[in-house]
Design an enzyme around this catalytic site. Structure first.
Site, short mmCIF file in Angstrom:
data_model
loop_
_atom_site.label_atom_id
_atom_site.label_comp_id
_atom_site.label_asym_id
_atom_site.label_seq_id
_atom_site.Cartn_x
_atom_site.Cartn_y
_atom_site.Cartn_z
CG ASP A 114 -2.03 -0.93 1.19
OD1 ASP A 114 -2.02 -1.81 0.31
OD2 ASP A 114 -2.94 -0.81 2.03
CG HIS B 145 -4.46 2.92 -0.39
ND1 HIS B 145 -5.43 2.29 0.37
CD2 HIS B 145 -3.46 3.21 0.49
CE1 HIS B 145 -5.03 2.21 1.63
NE2 HIS B 145 -3.83 2.77 1.74
CG HIS C 257 -3.36 7.06 3.32
ND1 HIS C 257 -3.72 6.87 4.64
CD2 HIS C 257 -3.00 5.84 2.87
CE1 HIS C 257 -3.55 5.61 4.96
NE2 HIS C 257 -3.13 4.95 3.91
CG HIS D 89 2.31 -0.03 4.34
ND1 HIS D 89 2.07 -0.91 5.35
CD2 HIS D 89 1.16 0.66 4.13
CE1 HIS D 89 0.82 -0.78 5.75
NE2 HIS D 89 0.25 0.16 5.03
NI NI Z 1 -2.55 2.99 3.37
#
Ligand code: NI
Length: 499
Positions: free
Chosen positions: A306, A356, A360, A447
């Site tokens: 991510d 995504h 964020h 991530h």
């Molecule tokens: Ni995230």
């Protein structure tokens, strides 16, 4: 958990700000050699996306924890070290302060399920010729009012020094500039003459004016955070000085900033060069993400990465290729814009690209229009890179409500193994967590913005391969026909092959 009741502003310019004065639309478009113009909205602050800066890095640090939600991002402009340092210090300090306030130590566990959110995002106001301007927007839900503050950072590549907002105004025009601001602000609701006079005094003006920028129509905009020139409940304040009145006020740097905001060149004078033109893309249906795998017959796991692309994403792609492993990248639009090459490499290698959000935020805190904007802008950034939008979405923090469900309009993929890699920054620990916890059908959260996470991947792939796992994308894991738009998958008990 917070609900979507407190709608706040990531897109600042529209609602809470006071009415602005009409300016003239930008005449024509930038020179043919320059970047494509943004859509013409004469009253909105002019922004650019300088994909032509060679070596530009977007630095991100996110918690990705709903009980400890923070996400910060800023651009590191090669050759503009003073600017990058200022942006880094600002964002790092915000995270440090937040984490210290949570438990008194930096690597503390997040205290509750109702922790306030911090989000720092950026836009370029100009980044060509001899001028760089960056706007940082901070949404801090521990603060008073709507928690939004904005700061602009101007940088002169001739002197290689940061330039204060006040320095956009010529010294000789200082009095006239103050008079224009005072006249506009003194009639605002909640304005106090003494506060205003003190706030606009030359020695304080630089810190009082949070944002000094140009509209698409060429007007000069001065913005003030809440509580600086009026009472907090009056919100942020904005003064628009029409182009014809503003231009005589500008300093030499101010005029250069105006030019590079409105009519930008296609290179920045810091040794950068125009980025290669992206290959022609098409809007055909997305190709199948990797070869067909029957996860009913083989032991599958979906590794997901991510918040990127990040500085080590290319290294990660090399590692995945070495193991013939496929994965899913849930990219943040703000990063995708400046890393189109990496997105293309991800897709070309058979990995899946997921949405995504743009920067964020906890989408539950936003209005439906703002949620659509977060998702739609990221869809466009990915489409620009690979020719089609993402087919799956992962809301930041896994935070979902009815508005998010409706706006997603595609399957929402959560996770079943949380490595907490963002917290520990420890490759060995991250790898061991995955090896200890993973079961067939799991979706693993990692991530690729964290080098320690990327460094954990060889051990993860080696260990899971020894256990007989095949590494698949999330769509391969579920079989795309089984996924329903707006429905959430993952979350411990819904992964493929598990009850
Ligand atoms: Ni995230």
């Amino acid at each position: 958990m917070k609900t979507g009741s407190s709608v706040t502003l990531l897109m600042l310019t529209a609602t809470l700000l006071s009415a602005c004065t009409t300016g003239q639309p930008v005449p024509g478009t930038p020179a043919a050699a320059g970047p494509p113009p943004t859509p013409s909205h004469p009253h909105e602050i002019r922004t650019v996306a300088p994909t032509w800066i060679r070596g530009l890095r977007i630095v991100s640090d996110n918690s990705d924890s709903a009980s400890c939600p923070w996400a910060v991002s800023y651009p590191a402009v090669p050759g503009a070290d003073a600017l990058t340092t200022a942006l880094r210090e600002k964002t790092e300090n915000r995270v440090k302060t937040l984490r210290e306030s949570q438990n008194g130590v930096q690597d503390a566990e997040c205290p509750t399920d109702d922790a306030p959110e911090l989000n720092v995002s950026f836009r370029f106001l100009a980044a060509a010729g001899d001028v760089v301007g960056v706007e940082l927007t901070t949404v801090d839900r521990t603060a008073a009012g709507d928690g939004t503050s904005v700061a602009t950072y101007w940088y002169d590549t001739r002197t290689r020094k940061s330039v204060s907002t006040s320095a956009l105004i010529a010294d000789a025009a200082s009095g006239e500039f103050d008079a224009a601001l005072t006249k506009a602000l003194s009639s605002r609701e909640g304005a106090d003459p003494d506060t205003l006079k003190a706030a606009l005094a030359p020695e304080y003006r630089t810190s009082t004016i949070s944002n000094l920028a140009f509209t698409e129509g060429g007007d000069l905009v001065a913005e003030f955070d809440q509580g600086t020139v009026a009472v907090v409940p009056a919100g942020r304040q904005k003064v628009v000085i029409p182009k014809v009145q503003a231009e005589p006020l500008l300093s030499d740097f101010g005029r250069r900033a105006e030019q590079q905001a409105l009519q930008p060149g296609n290179r920045l004078d810091l040794g950068g060069a125009p980025a290669p033109a992206p290959p022609t893309t098409n809007t055909a249906a997305p190709p199948p993400a990797g070869p067909a795998v029957d996860c009913l017959q083989v032991k599958c796991v979906a590794l997901t990465f991510d918040d990127g692309p990040g500085p080590d994403t290319a290294k990660l792609l090399d590692t995945l290729a070495r193991f013939d492993a496929h994965a899913t990248f849930f990219v943040v639009g703000q990063n995708a814009t400046y890393n189109a090459d990496l997105i293309r490499k991800e897709a070309a290698a058979g990995h899946e690209i997921g949405n995504h959000s743009w920067n964020h935020p906890d989408l539950r805190q936003l209005s439906p229009d703002q949620i659509h904007d977060q998702i739609g802008r990221t869809d466009r950034a990915v489409t620009d890179a690979v020719g089609h939008p993402p087919t799956v979405i992962r809301p930041p923090y896994g935070a979902i409500n009815d508005d998010v469900r409706a706006a997603a309009d595609r399957p929402m993929i959560l996770w079943s193994v949380d490595t907490l890699d963002w917290k520990f920054h420890d490759s060995a620990k991250v790898a061991q967590t995955v090896l200890d916890k993973t079961k067939p059908g799991d979706i693993v959260l990692l991530h690729d913005i964290h080098p320690t996470s990327v460094d954990a991947v060889p051990d993860i792939l080696t260990g899971l391969k020894e256990q007989g796992y095949t590494f698949v994308t999330v769509s391969q894991l579920f079989g795309s026909s089984h996924l329903t738009p707006g429905k959430a998958y993952g979350d411990n008990d819904k992964a493929f092959g598990r009850s």
